[in-house]
Structure formats: C-alpha cells, structure tokens
Write a protein that holds these residues in place. Structure first.
Motif, mmCIF file in Angstrom:
data_model
loop_
_atom_site.group_PDB
_atom_site.id
_atom_site.type_symbol
_atom_site.label_atom_id
_atom_site.label_comp_id
_atom_site.label_asym_id
_atom_site.label_seq_id
_atom_site.Cartn_x
_atom_site.Cartn_y
_atom_site.Cartn_z
ATOM 1 N N VAL A 196 27.781 65.498 -9.307
ATOM 2 C CA VAL A 196 26.425 66.042 -9.643
ATOM 3 C C VAL A 196 26.224 67.471 -9.653
ATOM 4 N N LEU A 197 27.188 68.224 -9.216
ATOM 5 C CA LEU A 197 26.827 69.497 -9.312
ATOM 6 C C LEU A 197 26.499 70.195 -10.915
ATOM 7 N N ARG A 198 27.259 69.274 -11.707
ATOM 8 C CA ARG A 198 27.099 69.829 -13.028
ATOM 9 C C ARG A 198 27.069 68.514 -14.046
ATOM 10 N N MET A 200 15.350 68.627 -12.050
ATOM 11 C CA MET A 200 15.123 69.841 -11.869
ATOM 12 C C MET A 200 13.631 69.832 -11.595
ATOM 13 N N ILE A 221 17.585 82.704 -20.560
ATOM 14 C CA ILE A 221 16.090 82.603 -20.349
ATOM 15 C C ILE A 221 15.440 83.742 -20.882
ATOM 16 N N ASP A 276 30.172 79.488 -9.330
ATOM 17 C CA ASP A 276 29.697 80.954 -9.429
ATOM 18 C C ASP A 276 30.739 81.843 -8.332
ATOM 19 N N GLU A 281 25.054 77.572 -7.381
ATOM 20 C CA GLU A 281 23.583 78.174 -7.491
ATOM 21 C C GLU A 281 22.821 76.792 -7.465
ATOM 22 N N VAL A 282 22.016 76.870 -6.376
ATOM 23 C CA VAL A 282 20.922 75.962 -6.398
ATOM 24 C C VAL A 282 19.458 76.123 -6.675
ATOM 25 N N GLY A 283 19.411 77.278 -7.119
ATOM 26 C CA GLY A 283 17.890 77.682 -7.792
ATOM 27 C C GLY A 283 18.038 79.046 -8.416
ATOM 28 N N HIS A 284 16.837 79.292 -9.065
ATOM 29 C CA HIS A 284 16.715 80.644 -9.775
ATOM 30 C C HIS A 284 15.604 81.017 -10.077
ATOM 31 N N GLY A 342 13.302 77.878 -11.008
ATOM 32 C CA GLY A 342 14.035 76.441 -11.254
ATOM 33 C C GLY A 342 14.528 75.847 -9.915
ATOM 34 N N ILE A 343 14.867 74.779 -9.730
ATOM 35 C CA ILE A 343 15.817 74.106 -8.536
ATOM 36 C C ILE A 343 16.352 72.904 -9.133
ATOM 37 N N GLY A 344 17.631 72.961 -8.803
ATOM 38 C CA GLY A 344 18.373 71.580 -9.134
ATOM 39 C C GLY A 344 18.452 70.837 -7.972
ATOM 40 N N ARG A 353 21.795 69.227 -7.061
ATOM 41 C CA ARG A 353 22.630 70.089 -6.204
ATOM 42 C C ARG A 353 22.267 70.317 -5.218
HETATM 43 P P1 ATP Z 1 24.356 77.271 -14.358
HETATM 44 O O1 ATP Z 1 24.688 78.934 -14.498
HETATM 45 O O2 ATP Z 1 25.339 76.684 -13.038
HETATM 46 O O3 ATP Z 1 24.883 76.380 -15.590
HETATM 47 P P2 ATP Z 1 21.942 77.732 -14.995
HETATM 48 O O4 ATP Z 1 21.750 78.950 -14.773
HETATM 49 O O5 ATP Z 1 22.258 77.309 -16.549
HETATM 50 O O6 ATP Z 1 22.945 76.879 -13.964
HETATM 51 P P3 ATP Z 1 19.063 77.208 -14.711
HETATM 52 O O7 ATP Z 1 18.442 77.172 -16.073
HETATM 53 O O8 ATP Z 1 18.538 78.448 -13.862
HETATM 54 O O9 ATP Z 1 20.565 76.691 -14.547
HETATM 55 O O10 ATP Z 1 18.483 76.096 -14.049
HETATM 56 C C1 ATP Z 1 17.593 76.048 -12.893
HETATM 57 C C2 ATP Z 1 18.661 75.146 -11.722
HETATM 58 O O11 ATP Z 1 18.991 73.660 -12.295
HETATM 59 C C3 ATP Z 1 19.864 75.568 -11.521
HETATM 60 O O12 ATP Z 1 19.711 76.636 -10.474
HETATM 61 C C4 ATP Z 1 20.798 74.553 -10.961
HETATM 62 O O13 ATP Z 1 20.457 74.397 -9.545
HETATM 63 C C5 ATP Z 1 20.287 73.376 -11.740
HETATM 64 N N1 ATP Z 1 21.103 73.153 -12.975
HETATM 65 C C6 ATP Z 1 21.200 73.663 -13.810
HETATM 66 N N2 ATP Z 1 22.307 73.244 -14.818
HETATM 67 C C7 ATP Z 1 22.675 72.043 -14.126
HETATM 68 C C8 ATP Z 1 23.393 70.836 -14.381
HETATM 69 N N3 ATP Z 1 24.114 71.027 -15.575
HETATM 70 N N4 ATP Z 1 23.490 69.815 -13.423
HETATM 71 C C9 ATP Z 1 22.798 70.086 -12.256
HETATM 72 N N5 ATP Z 1 22.020 70.883 -12.063
HETATM 73 C C10 ATP Z 1 21.896 71.968 -12.739
#
Ligand code: ATP
Ligand code: MG
Length: 574
Positions: free
Chosen positions: A150-152, A158, A203, A220, A405-408, A440-442, A445
């Motif tokens: 579920v990490l990706r 979200m 973004i 990462d 990355e769990v959030g941004h 954003g927060i996954g 994740r």
């Molecule tokens: P990554 O660099 O890991 O692809 P991202 O920078 O594209 O992520 P953001 O657009 O910042 O992701 O989305 C906000 C949050 O959503 C991320 O911090 C992450 O926790 C979660 N997230 C992003 N893509 C996925 C994914 N494919 N599956 C699960 N969670 C995700």
C-alpha cells in the motif's frame, strides 16, 4: 468483539511480489487483499486501522481550523487544461474512455483544480479569507510500477487540504499551522518522522516540506547531517562546493582516438583514469533550445537543480538530433571545449584540473582539459545530486537514509489562482488572486510506515493509537465454563470502560493462538487458561515485551485499562 464474529482471515501465504515487510505482514495478518495491481481491499481488521489513522488526521485538521468537504473523484478535463496540468501530469492522469455522459473525464490524482474552481465560485471578498478546506478522498494515479504494497498504489486515500489567503504573510501563517498539525498527526500515529526541505515537483510553488519516515522500504532518499541540523530530500539537498585540490601544472590539450567508447566507464577504463577525472557533458532541451550541464564523471545532474539554476520552468534530456546538431558529433562525444551554447558547470567541475572530456568529434576525446583555460566558466552552480562523502552547506558530513514520504506541505502562491482567476476584492476594492497552499497526507502510507517502524520477526507491534483493537483476550480453554465466563467478563468490563477488546474464542491450540496474536500485533494480551485461573490468576503481557504479569482478573482489568490510557496519553491521544 469476538474473533469468531469478526472476520480475520490470517493467511500463511507470503505474497510473491512482497518486497517490503509491511506488505508481507499486512497480507498475512489479514489487513488487506490485493484486488488488482495497485488496488487493495481493506479487510475488517485493516479497515479499523485505516479509520483510526483517518480520524487522527481529521481531528488535527479540525483543531487547526481547516473545514472538511468532499469533492468528486471524477473531474472534467477542462479544469486541467485551464492550469496547463493536462500536459505536465502526463500519463499519471487516468482518463475514462469517452462516452456521451463522461467525455473528457479524468479520475483525480489530486484536487487543486477542483478546489480552486469552488473558491472562485464562492469567494469574492477579503472578508471571506483566510479559509482552509480539506477532504479525505480516494485518489487515482497511474503509477507505472505499483509495488511495495500500500506504499504505492494506483488508488489510495489522501487527506488533502488547501489554504487560501489574502497575501504571503497569510500563506506563511496557514502553512505554519498545517506544519504543526502534521507534526501532531505523526506523533499521535507513533511514527518516527523527520521533516525535510523538498522539491515541489509538478505541483509547483517555491517552498515545500516533506514528512519522512526512515525505512529500507522507502523509495526516497533522505540526506542529513548527524545532528539533523540539515535534512533534505536527495532531490533537493544542497552540496557544499568541494575544495580545490590544486595541481602541479597544466597539461596541454591532446586529442585521443576513442573508437566507439562513449560511456564514462568505457572512456575512463581506456584512458586509465578514474570517472572523477572526466567531465560529463549533459545536453538538455529547453523548449527547443539546447542547454548544457557539466558535472564530474562520477556525479549525476539533478534536473530540478539545473532547472532552478538556469531559471527555466522545464527541461528534458535532448534527443540525438539536437545533440548531433550542437556538437557535430555522435551521441557520447560531447564536451565543453569550443561549444557555443549556454553552459552551467557544477561547482565540482570548476576545481578539476587536467581532465578528459568529449571532443565534439565522433570517436574522439580530449585530455589535459582545464576548466577556465579551455572553456569559460561563465555560470557555476550546484546542479548535481549529493553523494557519499559530500558535505552540507554548513560543512558537516552528509548521511544518506532510505525513507517513505508520508506527507507533503507546499506553498503554492498564485499559480492556480492566477491560471483559474480565483480572485477576491481587497480592502481598497482591488481585485487580487488568492495566495494558496496545499497539504497532502497519504493515509495508507501512515499505516504501512507504522508497520515498517514497529514490527519484529513474529509480526506487527501496533502503536496504541492506530491499533485495530487495544487489547486481545486469549481464551485458552473455550470449552471450560469458568475460563469462558472469565474471558467474557474481562471483555465486557473493559469494553464498558471504552477499551477496544478482541476476544479470541476460537477452539484451537494455544501455540497457533499466540502466533496469530503476535502476527496481528494488538498491543496488550490477556491470557486466560484453566491452570492459572485455578489459582485465581490471568496473564497480562504487552506485545513489545516478554514480561508477563500474573494478576487476579479484576486487578488485570485495572492494570490493562491503565496501560491503554498511558499508551494513548504518551501518543497525545487522550
Ligand atoms: P511520491 O513522490 O511518493 O510519488 P508524491 O510526491 O507524488 O509522492 P503528493 O502529490 O505529495 O505525492 O501526495 C501527497 C501524499 O500522498 C504523499 O505524501 C504520499 O503520502 C501519498 N501518496 C502519493 N502517491 C501515492 C501512491 N501512489 N500510493 C499511496 N500513497 C501515495
Ligand atoms: Mg510529494
């Protein structure tokens, strides 16, 4: 809740595509099941965890003054055209095949466009600002290789929040509030996180921070100093310029025949020098114009850094046609000497002496090259990725760690409000664009990161705040009335105190019961068996310790209640 009434399909199968511990454990513990690549069902046990993480996020967003709403996953592609992101998002955007009712419909990978459309419809005056709107919603992204469980995934949950302010000061205040809320969220979820400076990627915007959890499962790379005074994503990490090693004297230029040798490895081997004695000449295409980035042979160009140093909004590696036209040679023989084009050299190139590089002539390189003497160092900047041995801008050694990355959080500025005309009238009646941030927060994740940080060989060790249940009551002799009654009583009393209890009332041997208990990782276990109960005792054990306390049932209830409360309080959840 009784185990026999609650669906926990613990599975002995280890998924063949499991590359990270959280994926294996989530499947074996019956938390999730893959439906297709990149999409998972959350089974009852897993869904309890997901809902807990979601609730913590929701509570902290509300506490920070954000307001919840819910936007559709289906979005009209017109909105994406308005901001130009139909192009920049590329293949990530999932398009539904055109039909009458849904021509030009995409599944939202994020919601900046939709929220900006809402705000431009409802906000017209500075009096309505600031506002921060958020949702917890399923996102769709066509991730090329969904792996790591579920990490990706291609479909994930979200929390996305969007702040709208009248000016930059307002944005800074909104951003700081979200940043603080994120810290609280990860603390409450029991995640050992760090926040780092990040690149803003597709973004857009100038300032962003990522919240990272260090684990080998991550894709990462976190770059930091030992005292954590500097931490950044490797995509963004700055490098201190290398000291000039000096040289005994400058050699003359010499052309060397290097037939069909075009890679750094081939050329350094042939010339009997190290890759760090070559200059790598990378040619990029900036809207049809070439741009050259020069780095040391053992370094890699960081395109985001180069883009910033060049002050351009996008660049891509040049195709063979552009390379051949610029250098007059085949691909692999480019060099800075005699090249008439904008060149940006990395700091490390500026302190190279008597090195080799391509001769801009097919099958030839030149040696004895001295930057500054043989080509002008007009623009020197930090344009490469940090590597082992590099130092932070402050001079300390850099360390590298894999992380998730769990959030941004991003400061977007007016990128979207300008493009979509989300404006308001200020105090003087002047129209101005809203100044935006997005956060954003996954949620999925968070769960995987919690498992990555809290598990052992036997299974998951849940932090109390996100555990599917607080307490597991293991009934060893279900057929024995006294044991069974004691279990029910402990279960009912704890539940009446608001403690979440799962009662393992299956008719199976103690061995497999304890194995499952360790696997699913409920933080506290109470074991009730015929033998100890004869002495009026039951056993209390924490999942993360080998200590077993034998107590009479009423004392065990008190003790367990206290442990649950303390654990939640430690995680700021009470
Ligand atoms: P990554 O660099 O890991 O692809 P991202 O920078 O594209 O992520 P953001 O657009 O910042 O992701 O989305 C906000 C949050 O959503 C991320 O911090 C992450 O926790 C979660 N997230 C992003 N893509 C996925 C994914 N494919 N599956 C699960 N969670 C995700
Ligand atoms: Mg991100």
């Amino acid at each position: 809740m009784r185990w026999t009434e609650f669906f926990i399909p613990t599975s002995k199968e280890i998924p063949t595509d499991a590359v990270v511990p959280s994926h294996t454990l989530m499947i074996r513990a019956g938390l999730i099941r893959q439906l297709v690549a990149g999409a998972y069902t959350y089974l009852p046990l897993g869904y309890r965890v997901l809902r807990k993480a979601e609730q913590i996020v929701r509570e902290e967003m509300n506490r920070a003054g954000a307001i919840e709403l819910h936007m559709p996953a289906m979005q009209p592609v017109e909105l994406w055209k308005e901001t130009g992101r139909l192009k920049t998002m590329g293949d990530t955007l999932i398009h539904l095949p055109d039909q009458d009712w849904r021509s030009g419909t995409v599944l939202g990978p994020t919601h900046e466009e939709v929220i900006t459309d809402i705000v431009r419809a409802f906000v017209s005056s500075y009096k309505q600002l600031p506002i921060n709107l958020y949702q917890i919603q399923t996102k769709f992204r066509d991730e090329k290789r969904p792996k790591s469980g579920v990490l990706r995934t291609r479909e994930f949950l979200m929390k996305d929040a969007y702040s709208f302010d009248v000016d930059l000061d307002g944005l800074n205040a909104s951003y700081d509030k979200m940043y603080a809320a994120y810290c609280r969220i990860y603390e409450r979820c029991g995640l050992p996180y760090v926040s780092v400076e990040a690149d803003s990627g597709a973004i857009g915007g100038d300032v962003s921070h990522e919240f990272m959890v260090a684990t080998d499962a991550g894709e990462d790379i976190l770059v930091k100093t030992a005292d954590a005074s500097y931490a950044a994503n490797v995509e963004r990490a700055e490098v201190a310029p290398l000291p000039d090693p000096g040289c005994d004297g400058q050699h003359p230029l010499e052309e060397v025949h290097t037939p069909s040798l075009s890679t750094i490895e081939q050329v350094s081997k042939f010339l009997k020098c190290a890759p760090c004695d070559l200059i790598k000449t990378m040619i990029f295409d900036v809207g049809g114009e070439p741009l050259v980035g020069l780095v040391r042979g053992d370094h890699e160009v960081n395109e985001a850094k180069l883009r910033k140093a060049a002050g351009v909004s996008s660049l891509a590696p040049a195709g063979p046609e552009m390379i051949e036209k610029l250098t007059g040679a085949g691909v692999g023989f480019a060099g800075p000497v005699g090249l008439d084009v904008r060149m940006i050299a990395d700091h490390a190139v500026a302190v190279m002496h008597n090195v080799a590089t391509g001769a801009n002539k097919t099958d030839y390189h030149i040696t004895g090259v001295n930057p500054g003497r043989d080509f002008e160092l007009k623009e020197v900047a930090d344009i490469r990725y940090a590597v082992e041995g590099d130092r932070a801008p402050g001079g300390q050694a850099l360390e590298f760690e894999k992380c998730i990355e769990v959030g941004h959080v991003f400061k977007l500025g007016t990128k979207y409000s300008d493009a979509m005309k989300a404006t308001f009238l200020d105090q003087d009646g002047k129209s101005r664009p809203c100044v935006m941030g997005c956060y954003g927060i996954g949620i999925n994740r968070i769960i995987a990161a919690a498992i990555e940080s809290h598990h052992d060989d036997a299974g998951i060790i849940w932090p109390m705040s996100v555990a599917p249940f607080h307490v597991l009551v293991c009934c060893l002799d279900i057929k024995n009335d006294e044991v069974s009654r004691a279990c029910r009583e402990i279960h009912d009393t704890l539940e009446s105190h608001g403690v979440e209890v799962l009662l393992d009332d299956r008719e199976i041997r103690p061995g497999p019961k304890f194995k499952d208990a360790d696997l699913i990782g409920i933080p506290i276990r109470i074991t009730v068996g015929q033998r100890s109960l004869k002495d009026g005792l039951v056993e209390v054990k924490n999942r993360d310790s080998d200590d077993v306390q034998k107590l009479p049932p009423d004392k065990a209830i008190e003790e367990v209640h206290r442990r649950v409360r303390d654990a939640l309080a430690n995680l700021h959840c009470e």
